[in-house]
Design a protein around this motif. Structure first.
Motif, PDB file in Angstrom:
ATOM      1  N   GLY A  55     -14.043   8.041   1.694  1.00 39.74           N
ATOM      2  CA  GLY A  55     -14.197   6.623   2.018  1.00 39.74           C
ATOM      3  C   GLY A  55     -15.268   6.416   3.075  1.00 39.74           C
ATOM      4  N   PRO A  56     -15.908   5.244   3.033  1.00 36.39           N
ATOM      5  CA  PRO A  56     -16.951   4.954   4.021  1.00 36.39           C
ATOM      6  C   PRO A  56     -16.346   4.762   5.397  1.00 36.39           C
ATOM      7  CG  PRO A  56     -16.424   2.986   2.757  1.00 36.39           C
ATOM      8  CD  PRO A  56     -15.637   4.108   2.150  1.00 36.39           C
ATOM      9  N   MET A  57     -16.899   5.432   6.380  1.00 37.91           N
ATOM     10  CA  MET A  57     -16.453   5.222   7.765  1.00 37.91           C
ATOM     11  C   MET A  57     -17.688   5.145   8.640  1.00 37.91           C
ATOM     12  SD  MET A  57     -13.088   7.625   7.947  1.00 37.91           S
ATOM     13  CE  MET A  57     -13.707   8.817   6.794  1.00 37.91           C
ATOM     14  N   GLY A  58     -17.839   4.001   9.297  1.00 38.92           N
ATOM     15  CA  GLY A  58     -19.032   3.699  10.088  1.00 38.92           C
ATOM     16  C   GLY A  58     -19.525   4.912  10.868  1.00 38.92           C
ATOM     17  N   TYR A 261     -19.290  -1.011  -5.869  1.00 37.99           N
ATOM     18  CA  TYR A 261     -19.049  -2.250  -5.111  1.00 37.99           C
ATOM     19  C   TYR A 261     -17.640  -2.191  -4.549  1.00 37.99           C
ATOM     20  CZ  TYR A 261     -19.621  -7.297  -4.096  1.00 37.99           C
ATOM     21  OH  TYR A 261     -19.756  -8.533  -3.485  1.00 37.99           O
ATOM     22  N   ARG A 262     -17.527  -2.486  -3.266  1.00 40.13           N
ATOM     23  CA  ARG A 262     -16.212  -2.494  -2.591  1.00 40.13           C
ATOM     24  C   ARG A 262     -15.761  -3.945  -2.448  1.00 40.13           C
ATOM     25  NH1 ARG A 262     -13.864   0.757   2.625  1.00 40.13           N
ATOM     26  NH2 ARG A 262     -12.391   1.491   1.085  1.00 40.13           N
ATOM     27  N   ILE A 263     -14.558  -4.215  -2.903  1.00 39.51           N
ATOM     28  CA  ILE A 263     -14.099  -5.606  -2.895  1.00 39.51           C
ATOM     29  C   ILE A 263     -12.626  -5.651  -2.536  1.00 39.51           C
ATOM     30  CG2 ILE A 263     -13.383  -5.709  -5.352  1.00 39.51           C
ATOM     31  CD1 ILE A 263     -14.959  -8.440  -5.423  1.00 39.51           C
ATOM     32  N   PRO A 323      -7.042  -4.021   5.606  1.00 40.93           N
ATOM     33  CA  PRO A 323      -8.137  -3.086   5.285  1.00 40.93           C
ATOM     34  C   PRO A 323      -8.118  -1.794   6.096  1.00 40.93           C
ATOM     35  CG  PRO A 323      -8.970  -5.017   6.463  1.00 40.93           C
ATOM     36  CD  PRO A 323      -7.539  -5.299   6.147  1.00 40.93           C
ATOM     37  N   HIS A 324      -7.404  -1.791   7.214  1.00 33.99           N
ATOM     38  CA  HIS A 324      -7.311  -0.565   8.028  1.00 33.99           C
ATOM     39  C   HIS A 324      -5.848  -0.196   8.211  1.00 33.99           C
ATOM     40  CE1 HIS A 324     -11.542  -0.196   9.049  1.00 33.99           C
ATOM     41  NE2 HIS A 324     -11.565  -1.513   9.092  1.00 33.99           N
ATOM     42  N   PRO A 325      -5.163   0.159   7.140  1.00 33.22           N
ATOM     43  CA  PRO A 325      -3.704   0.333   7.245  1.00 33.22           C
ATOM     44  C   PRO A 325      -3.307   1.399   8.268  1.00 33.22           C
ATOM     45  CG  PRO A 325      -4.553   1.222   5.166  1.00 33.22           C
ATOM     46  CD  PRO A 325      -5.673   0.460   5.800  1.00 33.22           C
ATOM     47  N   GLY A 362      -8.758   3.851  -6.161  1.00 31.83           N
ATOM     48  CA  GLY A 362      -7.643   3.433  -5.308  1.00 31.83           C
ATOM     49  C   GLY A 362      -7.902   3.888  -3.884  1.00 31.83           C
ATOM     50  N   VAL A 363      -7.462   3.090  -2.922  1.00 30.28           N
ATOM     51  CA  VAL A 363      -7.668   3.441  -1.509  1.00 30.28           C
ATOM     52  C   VAL A 363      -6.444   3.022  -0.703  1.00 30.28           C
ATOM     53  CG1 VAL A 363      -8.877   1.258  -0.998  1.00 30.28           C
ATOM     54  CG2 VAL A 363      -9.283   3.239   0.455  1.00 30.28           C
ATOM     55  N   GLY A 364      -6.293   3.636   0.467  1.00 28.44           N
ATOM     56  CA  GLY A 364      -5.232   3.233   1.394  1.00 28.44           C
ATOM     57  C   GLY A 364      -4.134   4.260   1.539  1.00 28.44           C
ATOM     58  N   LYS A 365      -4.308   5.173   2.514  1.00 26.37           N
ATOM     59  CA  LYS A 365      -3.275   6.139   2.878  1.00 26.37           C
ATOM     60  C   LYS A 365      -2.835   6.990   1.698  1.00 26.37           C
ATOM     61  CE  LYS A 365      -0.871   5.277   6.452  1.00 26.37           C
ATOM     62  NZ  LYS A 365       0.194   4.865   7.370  1.00 26.37           N
ATOM     63  N   LEU A 366      -3.811   7.559   1.024  1.00 23.86           N
ATOM     64  CA  LEU A 366      -3.518   8.389  -0.158  1.00 23.86           C
ATOM     65  C   LEU A 366      -3.635   9.880   0.154  1.00 23.86           C
ATOM     66  CD1 LEU A 366      -5.373   6.258  -2.856  1.00 23.86           C
ATOM     67  CD2 LEU A 366      -2.910   6.579  -2.644  1.00 23.86           C
ATOM     68  N   VAL A 384      -9.445   8.621  -6.403  1.00 22.95           N
ATOM     69  CA  VAL A 384      -8.768   8.271  -5.148  1.00 22.95           C
ATOM     70  C   VAL A 384      -9.759   8.395  -4.000  1.00 22.95           C
ATOM     71  CG1 VAL A 384      -6.422   8.881  -5.841  1.00 22.95           C
ATOM     72  CG2 VAL A 384      -7.870  10.616  -4.838  1.00 22.95           C
ATOM     73  N   MET A 385      -9.694   7.420  -3.133  1.00 20.72           N
ATOM     74  CA  MET A 385     -10.565   7.448  -1.968  1.00 20.72           C
ATOM     75  C   MET A 385      -9.759   7.933  -0.768  1.00 20.72           C
ATOM     76  SD  MET A 385     -12.710   4.307  -0.357  1.00 20.72           S
ATOM     77  CE  MET A 385     -14.139   4.401  -1.430  1.00 20.72           C
ATOM     78  N   LEU A 386     -10.309   8.895  -0.065  1.00 21.88           N
ATOM     79  CA  LEU A 386      -9.693   9.372   1.173  1.00 21.88           C
ATOM     80  C   LEU A 386     -10.691   9.141   2.291  1.00 21.88           C
ATOM     81  CD1 LEU A 386      -8.330  12.884   0.036  1.00 21.88           C
ATOM     82  CD2 LEU A 386      -7.190  10.667  -0.132  1.00 21.88           C
ATOM     83  N   ARG A 388      -9.677   8.417   6.279  1.00 22.65           N
ATOM     84  CA  ARG A 388      -9.158   9.154   7.444  1.00 22.65           C
ATOM     85  C   ARG A 388      -8.583  10.535   7.103  1.00 22.65           C
ATOM     86  NH1 ARG A 388      -5.459   4.420   9.139  1.00 22.65           N
ATOM     87  NH2 ARG A 388      -5.421   4.395   6.864  1.00 22.65           N
ATOM     88  N   PRO A 389      -7.959  10.712   5.937  1.00 26.66           N
ATOM     89  CA  PRO A 389      -7.468  12.072   5.654  1.00 26.66           C
ATOM     90  C   PRO A 389      -8.568  13.129   5.706  1.00 26.66           C
ATOM     91  CG  PRO A 389      -6.448  10.526   4.168  1.00 26.66           C
ATOM     92  CD  PRO A 389      -7.490   9.752   4.927  1.00 26.66           C
ATOM     93  N   LEU A 390      -9.829  12.704   5.444  1.00 28.33           N
ATOM     94  CA  LEU A 390     -10.917  13.684   5.526  1.00 28.33           C
ATOM     95  C   LEU A 390     -11.493  13.801   6.934  1.00 28.33           C
ATOM     96  CD1 LEU A 390     -12.828  13.219   2.144  1.00 28.33           C
ATOM     97  CD2 LEU A 390     -11.037  14.846   2.740  1.00 28.33           C
ATOM     98  N   CYS A 418     -10.563   7.611  15.532  1.00 29.24           N
ATOM     99  CA  CYS A 418     -11.566   7.097  14.594  1.00 29.24           C
ATOM    100  C   CYS A 418     -11.994   5.691  15.000  1.00 29.24           C
ATOM    101  CB  CYS A 418     -11.068   7.179  13.168  1.00 29.24           C
ATOM    102  SG  CYS A 418      -9.419   6.534  12.871  1.00 29.24           S
ATOM    103  N   LEU A 419     -11.185   4.685  14.671  1.00 28.95           N
ATOM    104  CA  LEU A 419     -11.610   3.303  14.931  1.00 28.95           C
ATOM    105  C   LEU A 419     -11.788   3.005  16.418  1.00 28.95           C
ATOM    106  CD1 LEU A 419      -9.582   0.989  12.554  1.00 28.95           C
ATOM    107  CD2 LEU A 419     -12.021   1.415  12.573  1.00 28.95           C
ATOM    108  N   ASN A 420     -10.758   3.325  17.219  1.00 28.50           N
ATOM    109  CA  ASN A 420     -10.818   2.900  18.612  1.00 28.50           C
ATOM    110  C   ASN A 420     -11.941   3.562  19.388  1.00 28.50           C
ATOM    111  OD1 ASN A 420      -9.126   0.817  19.038  1.00 28.50           O
ATOM    112  ND2 ASN A 420      -7.850   1.869  20.536  1.00 28.50           N
TER     113      ASN A 420
END
Ligand SMILES: Cc1cc2nc3c(=O)[nH]c(=O)nc-3n(C[C@H](O)[C@H](O)[C@H](O)COP(=O)(O)O)c2cc1C
Ligand code: SF4
Length: 752
Positions: A55-58, A261-263, A323-325, A362-366, A384-386, A388-390, A418-420
């Motif tokens: 998954g994309p992570m800034g 495309y991410r939607i 979006p950031h579960p 699919g995305v979100g805590k997988l 499946v998109m990972l 944070r797991p990566l 990650c985010l903070n």
């Protein structure tokens, strides 16, 4: 207001999700071998070797000042590519400099990598693509038309320019600041920039482009009627901007270049906030978000324009926990959304222009191999998109392929590393993997020590175990002294509530690490053993690491020793302590206090309420994590009292001093963030001291007043000259988070 039934059902289930068909996930391997996860898939002209997308992570602050990806970014992605992921995506890369004013900081700098500077930056991207290819991974770049209303409004002060958006929209950070409407001319310029960036990406050997159309960023601001209320011009049609961008990219890159495309299927704002949408000035404008039906139509038009593949989630900044579960959200939270899109595309026989089906990611805590495999087998998604797991474990794919699931380091959903980290000015990292985003500096193989030492580690929390693992890899022998009968330290209490399943899995992982270390013969784990200065000194250790954790604060408040007063950590471990009480006052509205209240309300049907001295409940906690907890506490009618001090604890009540000034913030606000303390907000209204005394009914009182470092042993050991080197790390150094504890432990141990 419109409500989508399916979205409403999902949003309503995210409070007590374990009662709504979501399982508590574990690193089991019931479905091994993972035949679906490790099967190839075609996207337009390219083949991806497996179904795992990073998954994309800034990649914030992972570039040099020109925006060229630097060694940190290259090594970070190389580690993930080598870990076996099929498709890597970059974090968001803006293409609207000069238009979106929030992208530039003082001194004309930006923390984002750039691809819009031609040859100055290309070398970094070319190297990055080749590094991924060498490891068998494909690489897509995520292009973003900008941030708009969710960008930093400091441009108003630093550049004397207002931030921009689709229409006149309030800034997410400071809603009193308006974001002004972008002209059609500016939007057309962004369309051209998208085509140029994609052409440059293609020329740099990047395998595809990925449009950042979700979460309420600028692309979504223009393409969602919640934010785009334009009446005139080309972009009064909310679909037009996205379609123009895709067409332009096709024109510049040809028919065969993959476009992703991410939607979000829905912003889920009406479903989240219901009537609050009508009553809140900064939300009111956003009531007309795309319905599921409108989104599906828009997606069809995007496919006609040239999109090859989508990933789908829910939500936006204003309900950021979607979006950031965070830790407290269920695993696989958006699989039903992906399934809905997949079924719609199948029924409507939608195909990409390449003639292939349009894969839905699919995305979100997988990040649990069985769950990931099952979602593919059950046809809920095609990949499946990972994300944070990566970050937690770059080798997740290789370990899952080999069935080494118990070796996978689980993401705990804390969003501290990650985010903070980047919200507060750093770059993305990870609480449970101290090497993440330091790969350029810290080799994967831990170098052996020149002199092998006998080391004592005091405390078997995350810091102590991380240190022991590194020390043993360096060739030292280690004795861990742990006063409890089990390992885990502060994590023990933190793993009990259902919403803390991430920590529970991390504890299982740490136990696995300890067992492996014991098997080397180099670790002695002494449980039920309190370290005493004389015992430690007598053993002549060469080095000592004190990671003895923290103790609960207890302040001299009248009644604090009453028999109906308990520590939150004790209640978390043994909720039976409060079984005979119903109305429970939780004193302390940080993470521990609010999560205890959550558990009491949702799992034990109690009526807790929370008292917090600070201006904000859960201050300094990631906006997504605090948002989820606070929102669902409110849904469960849990009363939150901020700027409220406890004065006395009684048998059937608690006496408090509450600030009732009109500027005391509404504790339930989750649609705007708390600004970091070093940001001066000239528009902030500071509450006056207007405290009144109140007596609130409470049968029991639970203390969550923070912790203080257990550092006395360290100073005693130093005074006694107990070993040639003595170090203090983790909560015993400064009571903080898992992230600080593991990071310090890893670095210190590498240097012994
Ligand atoms: C540190 C961090 C940065 C993120 N940056 C982006 C980004 O640049 N673009 C984007 O579309 N999503 C971004 N996301 C969202 C993730 O791609 C992903 O959707 C989210 O983390 C949920 O997936 P996960 O549970 O696998 O982590 C980011 C998430 C994190 C944790
Ligand atoms: S910092 Fe926390 S949430 Fe982020 S990837 Fe690491 S464990 Fe997961």
């Amino acid at each position: 207001m419109k409500f989508d039934k399916k979205v409403q059902e999902l949003v309503d289930s995210y409070g007590d999700w374990w009662n709504h068909g979501f399982d508590i996930p574990k690193m089991t391997k019931k479905l091994y071998p993972y035949t679906h996860l490790f099967s190839p898939i075609k996207i337009n002209s390219i083949t991806i070797k497996n179904r795992i997308v990073m998954g994309p992570m800034g990649n914030i602050n992972m570039c040099d000042e020109t925006g060229r990806p630097n060694a940190k970014m290259l090594k970070y992605f190389e580690a993930r590519a080598a870990g076996g992921v099929g498709l890597i995506t970059s974090g968001l890369i803006p293409i609207s400099y000069g238009i979106d004013k929030s992208l530039i900081e003082l001194g004309d700098l930006t923390y984002f990598p750039r691809i819009d500077r031609s040859r100055t930056v290309f070398a970094g991207w070319r190297d990055l693509a080749e590094i991924c290819h060498a490891q068998g991974a494909k690489f897509f770049i995520q292009l973003t038309p900008g941030l708009g209303r969710v960008g930093n409004p400091q441009c108003l002060i630093t550049q004397k320019k207002f931030p921009r958006s689709a229409s006149n929209n309030p800034s997410w950070y400071i809603p009193q600041i308006p974001c002004l409407r972008l002209s059609d001319h500016s939007l057309k310029k962004i369309v051209k920039n998208a085509g140029q960036a994609a052409a440059d990406a293609k020329a740099s050997n990047i395998d595809g482009v990925y449009l950042h159309g979700h979460e309420g960023y600028l692309l979504e601001q223009i393409t969602n009627p919640a934010f785009n209320r334009r009446k005139l011009g080309r972009y009064a049609n909310y679909e037009q901007f996205g379609i123009d961008i895709i067409k332009e990219i096709r024109k510049r890159c040809g028919a065969k270049y993959p476009i992703m495309y991410r939607i979000d299927l829905s912003l889920a704002l009406n479903e989240t906030y219901k009537d609050t949408m009508n009553k809140t000035k900064s939300l009111k404008k956003f009531r007309n978000g795309r319905s599921i039906e409108q989104t599906l139509k828009y997606m069809e038009h995007l496919v006609e324009a040239g999109v090859d593949i989508f990933d789908v989630d829910l939500g936006c900044y204003d309900n950021w926990w979607l979006p950031h579960p965070p830790s407290s959200m269920p695993a696989g939270c958006f699989l039903e959304i992906a399934k809905m899109v997949k079924e719609h595309f199948a029924t409507a026989k939608i195909k990409a222009n390449s003639g292939l089906e349009v894969p839905i990611v699919g995305v979100g805590k997988l990040g649990y191999p069985d769950l990931a495999e099952k979602s593919l087998r059950d046809n809920k998604c095609d990949m499946v998109m990972l994300a944070r797991p990566l970050l937690a474990d770059p080798d997740w794919p290789n370990k899952a392929y080999r069935g080494e699931n118990e070796d996978i380091i689980p993401c705990i959903g804390c969003q501290e590393g990650c985010l903070n980290e980047f919200v507060e000015g750093g770059h993305p990292q990870c609480a449970v993997n101290p090497r993440t985003a330091f790969e350029e500096e810290l080799s994967k193989e831990i170098p052996p020590a020149d002199i092998k030492k006998k080391v004592a580690v005091i405390g078997a929390g995350p810091a102590g175990i991380t240190a022991a693992e590194v020390l043993i890899k360096r060739g030292h022998t280690v004795t861990i002294f742990e006063k409890n009968k089990v390992i885990g330290g502060q994590l023990l209490a933190g793993s009990k509530a259902k919403i803390k399943y991430g920590i529970a899995n991390y504890l299982i992982y740490l136990e696995h690490v300890v067992n492996k270390l014991k098997a080397t013969g180099k670790l002695t784990l002494l449980l039920n053993t309190e370290a005493k200065v004389e015992n430690i000194k007598a053993e002549n250790f060469d080095s000592i690491i004190v990671s003895s954790g923290a103790h609960n604060n207890k302040f001299p408040i009248k009644g604090i020793d009453n028999k109906n007063v308990f520590f939150a950590v004790d209640v978390l471990i043994n909720p039976q302590l409060v079984k005979n009480y119903n109305k429970i006052a939780v004193v302390g509205g940080g993470v521990v206090g609010t999560e205890t209240a959550y558990m009491l309300a949702y799992e034990f049907n109690k009526q807790p309420f929370v008292i917090e001295m600070d201006k904000y409940i859960m201050n300094h906690v990631c906006t997504a994590n605090r948002g989820h907890i606070i929102h669902y506490l409110q849904e469960k009618d849990v009363k939150l009292y901020n700027m409220t001090r406890c004065l006395e604890m009684k048998e059937h009540s608690i006496v408090v001093a509450q600030n009732i000034d009109k500027n005391v913030p509404n504790p339930y606000i989750t649609w705007n963030p708390i600004l970091p303390e070093n940001v001066n907000n000239p528009l902030a209204k500071n509450p006056k001291d207007k405290y009144v005394t109140k007596e609130l009914e409470a049968d029991a009182i639970v203390l969550a007043m923070g912790v203080s470092p257990n550092c006395k042993l360290y100073y005693d050991l130093v005074a006694a000259n107990a070993a040639p080197e003595i170090n203090l790390i983790g909560d015993a150094f400064k009571s903080a988070k898992v992230h600080q504890a593991t990071r310090a432990a890893y670095r210190k141990a590498r240097s012994i």
